[in-house]
Design an enzyme around this catalytic site. Sequence first.
Site, PDB file in Angstrom:
ATOM      1  N   TYR A 239       0.828  -1.209   0.000  1.00 39.24           N
ATOM      2  CA  TYR A 239       0.000   0.000   0.000  1.00 39.24           C
ATOM      3  C   TYR A 239       0.857   1.252   0.000  1.00 39.24           C
ATOM      4  CZ  TYR A 239       0.842   0.969   4.967  1.00 39.24           C
ATOM      5  OH  TYR A 239       1.433   1.276   6.165  1.00 39.24           O
ATOM      6  N   CYS A 240       0.205   2.380  -0.307  1.00 39.09           N
ATOM      7  CA  CYS A 240       0.862   3.689  -0.280  1.00 39.09           C
ATOM      8  C   CYS A 240      -0.167   4.708   0.207  1.00 39.09           C
ATOM      9  CB  CYS A 240       1.432   4.038  -1.661  1.00 39.09           C
ATOM     10  SG  CYS A 240       0.195   4.190  -2.959  1.00 39.09           S
ATOM     11  N   GLN A 241      -0.143   5.905  -0.335  1.00 36.50           N
ATOM     12  CA  GLN A 241      -1.112   6.925   0.065  1.00 36.50           C
ATOM     13  C   GLN A 241      -2.425   6.773  -0.700  1.00 36.50           C
ATOM     14  OE1 GLN A 241      -0.473   9.032   2.565  1.00 36.50           O
ATOM     15  NE2 GLN A 241      -2.509   9.944   2.466  1.00 36.50           N
TER      16      GLN A 241
END
Length: 113
Positions: A72-74
């Site tokens: 995941y990221c932002q």
Amino acid sequence: MFGLLLRAKFKTMSMAAAKAELEHDPSIKLIDVRTENEYYEGHLPGSINLPLNAAGDIEKIVSDKNAKLFIYCQSGRRSHNACSVFSKLGYTDVTNIGGITAWTGKIAKGIMK
């Protein structure tokens, strides 16, 4: 030349589905590909920070190419790119779970040791 045409193979999953799966499978490696500063400000509990620009170093963190990886990221864009890198490096069970903004659980702060 043909090696460059290899398509990355990875799955996508909603953050809600990922949360449920994480609760039932402690073997999943949860990787946050945001910057160290973003990670420090708030990350999913139990995640490992590996910024996208260092994605090629995944083998130093997870040596088992069959390990189940949730990335995941932002917002989901960097995680998509990281999943592509991991898949091309031979990881067989890679899932893009999108952005932390969709997470409904607790958020940890600071650096994971």
